[in-house]
Every structure is written in C-alpha cells, then in structure tokens.
Design an enzyme around this catalytic site. Sequence first.
Site, PDB file in Angstrom:
ATOM      1  N   LYS A 199       0.836  -1.209   0.000  1.00 57.49           N
ATOM      2  CA  LYS A 199       0.000   0.000   0.000  1.00 57.49           C
ATOM      3  C   LYS A 199       0.876   1.266   0.000  1.00 57.49           C
ATOM      4  CE  LYS A 199      -3.599  -2.602  -0.144  1.00 57.49           C
ATOM      5  NZ  LYS A 199      -4.457  -3.119   0.907  1.00 57.49           N
TER       6      LYS A 199
HETATM    7  C1  LIG Z   1      -5.491  -4.208   1.309  1.00 61.66           C
HETATM    8  C2  LIG Z   1      -6.945  -3.976   1.293  1.00 61.66           C
HETATM    9  C3  LIG Z   1      -7.778  -4.261   2.382  1.00 61.66           C
HETATM   10  C4  LIG Z   1      -7.306  -5.032   3.577  1.00 61.66           C
HETATM   11  O1  LIG Z   1      -6.169  -4.537   4.148  1.00 61.66           O
HETATM   12  P1  LIG Z   1      -5.208  -5.539   5.000  1.00 61.66           P
HETATM   13  O2  LIG Z   1      -4.302  -4.576   5.695  1.00 61.66           O
HETATM   14  O3  LIG Z   1      -4.503  -6.399   4.015  1.00 61.66           O
HETATM   15  O4  LIG Z   1      -6.069  -6.304   5.931  1.00 61.66           O
HETATM   16  C5  LIG Z   1      -9.102  -3.904   2.323  1.00 61.66           C
HETATM   17  N1  LIG Z   1      -9.607  -3.313   1.226  1.00 61.66           N
HETATM   18  C6  LIG Z   1      -8.860  -3.044   0.141  1.00 61.66           C
HETATM   19  C7  LIG Z   1      -9.485  -2.370  -1.036  1.00 61.66           C
HETATM   20  C8  LIG Z   1      -7.512  -3.383   0.131  1.00 61.66           C
HETATM   21  O5  LIG Z   1      -6.771  -3.161  -0.962  1.00 61.66           O
END
Ligand SMILES: *Cc1c(COP(=O)(O)O)cnc(C)c1O
Length: 403
Positions: A199
């Site tokens: 991210k």
């Molecule tokens: C990555 C992601 C999540 C979940 O995040 P985690 O930290 O991996 O639990 C939820 N929604 C979207 C759109 C994501 O890309």
Amino acid sequence: MAKNLGFLGASVAISSRMAFLPYGRQWIEKDDIDAVVAVLQSDFLTTGPAVASFEGALAAAATVPRAVAVSNGTAALHAALWAAGVGPGDEVVVPAISFVASANAALYVGASVVFADVDPRTGLIDPVSAGTVVGPKTKAIVPVDLTGMPAPLAEIGALAKGVGACVVEDAAHSLGATYQGRPVGADADLATLSFHPVKLITSGEGGAVLASSVRLADRAAQFRDHGIARGPAGFVEPSPGPWYYEQQELGFNLRLSAIQCALGESQLRKLPRFLERRRALAARYDRLLQELGSELLQPLGRPSYAAESAWHLYVAQIDFARAGKSRASVMAALRERGIGTQVHYIPIPAQPYYRALGHDPARFPGALAYYERALSLPMYASMEDLDVDRVVAALAEVLDLSA
Ligand SMILES: *Cc1c(COP(=O)(O)O)cnc(C)c1O
C-alpha cells in the site's frame, strides 16, 4: 539477450538480467529503521506514546477529528462497521470489484452483503446501481477508492443519507488522494486505511479507522480493545478504584503495536514525496500509452468529478480478446522479461464463498467487463522513470503493438 525497441523516441534495452519489477513494493529507508529501533529501546512496545502519536499524525493528515490504529486494514473495516452500529439483519452495500475484505467485514458483524455494480471504465462503484439496491435495511455503504481514485462520494453520501445509512469509505488505496479538494475520509462517516507493504505507506501489517466524530472513534477504539471502556467517563458502574476497567461489549484485540506505529509514522512523513513520485510515474505511463496509440491498451478511465488519485495501483485496460492473447500468457511473457503484474480484482460475487451465499457474478456486467481487461502494472514510489519505459516497451512487444 538484449534488444532495442525504438519507439516514441525512447530506446529501451530489455534484458533478462535487469532487476525484477514487482507490481508494488514498500520503500524503507534508514530513518524508518531508526524510528523502529528507538521504540524497541523504549518502555512501550505496544500501547503507549508511539500509538497516540501515529494516530494524531494520521488524523492531522486526513483532517479528521480522530484516527484509531488497528492491526490491519481488514480489522479497520471490521471496527468501522461495528462502530457504525451495523449488525445482524442489516445490509451493507459493497462494490462488486474490491478486495474480498471489503465484503467480508460486513459478514463479520453479522450483516449481509448486497453488491452494487461498478463503472467498467473506472472500476469504481456505480451510484445508479447502488441506488437500485439501497433500501430500509441498508445500514452502511462501503465505497472503495479503487487504485487510489476516490469513489463518487457525493452521490454515495446522498444515497446513504436518503436511507439513514453510514458511509464507510474503504480508503486502503487512497491515503493522500483528494475528492473535490478534500482529503479522503473527509466525505465519509468512517474511512479505513491499510498499511500492508504494497500500500501507499507501510507498518508491516497495519491499518487505521478515520472517524468523523469523537463518538465513532471512541467506539472503534473500544472494539479494538475487547469492548473494554477505560476512564471513568465511559463507565456504567461507579469506579471502585484505579485498577477498574469495564467490558461493556464484545470486542477483539485489534491493536497495532508501538513498533509498527513508529514505522507507520515515519512513513507517513514521506507520504507527500511518495505521492509526488507516484503521480509522476502515472503521468509517464499515461503519456507513453497515449503515444503508443493502440485501442487495445489504454489507461483506466477517469471519473468525471474533480479528484486526484493517490495511485496505489496503475491499472491498464487491455483488450486481450482482440489482441489474440490470453491474460495468463501476457503475464507470463512479462514475467520472463522481469516484470510483475497482478489483477485487481476478481469480482467478489464470483468467489466460491459468495456464490455459495447466493450471489451471481452475471448480475454485475460492469464488474465483469472491468475485470476482463484489467492488468495492474508495476507502480511504487521507488520506481525509476526508465522502469516505466521498460514496462510499456515490453507490453507493446508482448501484445505486438510496436510494429
Ligand atoms: C489491502 C486492502 C484491504 C485489507 O487490508 P489488509 O491490511 O490487508 O487487511 C481492504 N480493502 C482493500 C481495497 C484493500 O486493498
């Protein structure tokens, strides 16, 4: 083996010896490591000042009253929906294109998921489709800022208001993006972030709830901490002494460690630089794809409203059928050339688990059309301009567009 593709005035050497480009990755620098080491040498490895400090910095960055750090982005969605009072018997509207966590969180709190279709050009929730599925049972709508581009928050907000539902914005991709000039989170009751390494910023694992009110933030924080209220102001019973705490609801342990918060806060300080880099890389992809001039390979469409993406992902739209290549073969050929790609996302109603619950992907033609053409190309802040040139040249070669 190296060959030159001379197109667009650029000459890009493609060699199997070149560094592998993943579709996304973190960028950790020495000051990030120093920030983690400082917490490791401090009194608090979890809870404590590093957590409050990261939460304060997040709230300031998003211009919201409070942020609550949690163990990951999925936990953030879980806590946000719970804080919004979503529970059994309620419906939560989720776009058919997202990571499965966006829908799963509604099931965690006992609600049912109702999918809305997406705009096939952008992959973002289609307010017209959402309008056909909201009703008196709708307790929350979860617009997803897919790829970092804010969802149509004004239309979704109006729909939610019309039925008395909350907006819980899944902003896992969009920290630092703006919608009509406002940072993400400012147009939602609650918004959720993820700090997974792919991210925009990372804390290893991590997430946060951005809350539009202190009351919602307090609820999310209580849910993160077993449902326990701390501090006499929130107690139901009179406090017998300083050891007293009170469990009032069934929560979980969703804490983010101080170690992770220190990394997250160090990364957050770099967000403006990371975003600037991502925007420059996206502009370069846009320009090279436009100069290539092929209908078979286009950038993802942009929404008509004023918004600036955080560019978590760079999704190209590729007409694999007309190019006469399967997506799998294109991905394999790119991989041979040292280029990693991914598909974001398979429509959630197509997942076996959701089919078994009675969902039918055929009812979401926008999602199916978006999915059929989507391919996420490498996009991360430490990427070089020449890496973008290399990706586009390889794509042109693999799709036979450069002739
Ligand atoms: C990555 C992601 C999540 C979940 O995040 P985690 O930290 O991996 O639990 C939820 N929604 C979207 C759109 C994501 O890309």
